[in-house]
Design a protein around this motif. Sequence first.
Motif, PDB file in Angstrom:
ATOM      1  N   ASP A 181       2.267  12.549  -2.486  1.00  0.00           N
ATOM      2  CA  ASP A 181       1.319  11.454  -2.286  1.00  0.00           C
ATOM      3  C   ASP A 181       0.183  11.642  -3.295  1.00  0.00           C
TER       4      ASP A 181
ATOM      5  N   GLY B 162       0.828  -1.203   0.000  1.00  0.00           N
ATOM      6  CA  GLY B 162       0.000   0.000   0.000  1.00  0.00           C
ATOM      7  C   GLY B 162       0.865   1.256   0.000  1.00  0.00           C
TER       8      GLY B 162
ATOM      9  N   ILE C 169       0.073  16.271  -0.523  1.00  0.00           N
ATOM     10  CA  ILE C 169      -0.970  15.280  -0.811  1.00  0.00           C
ATOM     11  C   ILE C 169      -1.970  15.958  -1.742  1.00  0.00           C
TER      12      ILE C 169
ATOM     13  N   ARG D 235      -3.664  -4.214  -0.642  1.00  0.00           N
ATOM     14  CA  ARG D 235      -2.407  -3.760  -0.029  1.00  0.00           C
ATOM     15  C   ARG D 235      -1.267  -3.718  -1.043  1.00  0.00           C
TER      16      ARG D 235
HETATM   17  C1  LIG Z   1      -3.469  10.485   1.368  1.00  0.00           C
HETATM   18  C2  LIG Z   1      -3.336   9.028   1.637  1.00  0.00           C
HETATM   19  N1  LIG Z   1      -2.137   8.450   1.479  1.00  0.00           N
HETATM   20  C3  LIG Z   1      -1.954   7.150   1.709  1.00  0.00           C
HETATM   21  C4  LIG Z   1      -2.996   6.352   2.118  1.00  0.00           C
HETATM   22  C5  LIG Z   1      -2.709   4.920   2.380  1.00  0.00           C
HETATM   23  O1  LIG Z   1      -3.451   4.072   1.603  1.00  0.00           O
HETATM   24  P1  LIG Z   1      -3.000   2.594   1.255  1.00  0.00           P
HETATM   25  O2  LIG Z   1      -1.978   2.164   2.224  1.00  0.00           O
HETATM   26  O3  LIG Z   1      -4.262   1.798   1.343  1.00  0.00           O
HETATM   27  O4  LIG Z   1      -2.481   2.672  -0.119  1.00  0.00           O
HETATM   28  C6  LIG Z   1      -4.264   6.909   2.310  1.00  0.00           C
HETATM   29  C7  LIG Z   1      -5.398   6.098   2.789  1.00  0.00           C
HETATM   30  O5  LIG Z   1      -6.458   6.563   3.111  1.00  0.00           O
HETATM   31  C8  LIG Z   1      -4.436   8.282   2.052  1.00  0.00           C
HETATM   32  O6  LIG Z   1      -5.622   8.881   2.191  1.00  0.00           O
END
Ligand SMILES: Cc1ncc(COP(=O)(O)O)c(C=O)c1O
Length: 396
Positions: free
Chosen positions: A201, A96, A169, A243
């Motif tokens: 991100d 993930g 993000i 994941r």
């Molecule tokens: C901004 C952001 N980054 C990363 C993630 C991590 O997600 P995952 O580990 O499921 O890819 C999330 C999950 O909500 C998220 O909102």
Amino acid sequence: MRVSDRVAAMQFSPIRRFNTYAFEAEAEGKKVYRLNIGQPDVETPPCFMDAIRKFDKKVIAYAESGGVTELLDAIIDYNKQYDMNYEHEDILITNGGSEALVMTFTALLNQGENAIIAEPFYTNYNTFCGQVGGSLHPITTKAEDGYAWADREMIESAIDENTKAICCISPGNPTGRVLTLDEMRLVGQIAKEHDLWIISDEVYREFAYDGRDVASFGMLDEFADRVIIIDSVSKRFSACGARVGCVMSKNREFMDSVLKLAQGRLCCPTLDQIGAAALYRLDPSYYDEARAEYEGRRNAAYEEISKIPGVVCQKPGGAFYLTCKLPVDSVEDFLMFLLKEFDDNGETVMFAPAEGFYVTEGLGKDEMRIAYVLNQEAMRRGAELIRLGIEAYNNR
Ligand SMILES: Cc1ncc(COP(=O)(O)O)c(C=O)c1O
């Protein structure tokens, strides 16, 4: 016996913390609209399961630490639609986006160093960063400004001598704020002037509404040596339980560092990677359909939330979250009221209090985040329940 001070100081996830009360409300027979977590109800494309069913090896062996070739190839091709050219050695598959972030902070931060980030931000960054002894310095944003932060003065005022990276993000969780490519360029320019890494991100990359273009730091070649992209199949393909994510960078020293970490944890699940490869091969029309679905939900949620007298809310431009200021002193107390005392025809609602998305003490107490992960009708009803709940709460 004691656990480490580092972990003792961490918080439980404000997104999951209230689940117990929702289960209790459900046990009493109430229907709870769960708008607290970014778990979409959209069907995972069946090609994921089909690819796994076709897997014909006799042994589920360890995969390569950096990821299975089939998946790396699929990501390389997916990136090309955005003119992003990443090679095998620029991509590493992770458990993930979460593991990609932990590895990135581990690779970049020494004890006491920090990364800056616009607050409110996805709360698990505190855990990811805190576990390696780093910290997050906030660029504080406001509901009144739609949580805008791509501003030189705001960004530079958060940088100090221990800052190593700017986290970005976009589209944003929890605010839904989307950076344009020009705004990314500004962030890139500031990072270059202060010699900082950029941790971008982009797990919600395609979820940008109202005709906004898909924008990625991967499109800006001039900053390639300092850009690290975090990605995931969780949101894009509604495959949160698979994941599978990745970290991508053209910086060799960084990629070598994360490979060391990846080798330590051996590999990501082989079968999920096979399924994920099929997802990345979907026709690009898939993204248009998914975007249209979420945009409809965003519109429904925003329209209903805007009807709450005294709410401070700007229309979010992307991801699938809406954060706003509610006319209550304590959103957390209001949530407890919704789950323990309130119902309208046997129904109530839950969301995530936004306080846990801030690092600055005292901020976010009157803000909530909802995830528009349910269909339009359910979003409207959920938002209506928040409105009715506020009336009941403030008239107690
Ligand atoms: C901004 C952001 N980054 C990363 C993630 C991590 O997600 P995952 O580990 O499921 O890819 C999330 C999950 O909500 C998220 O909102």
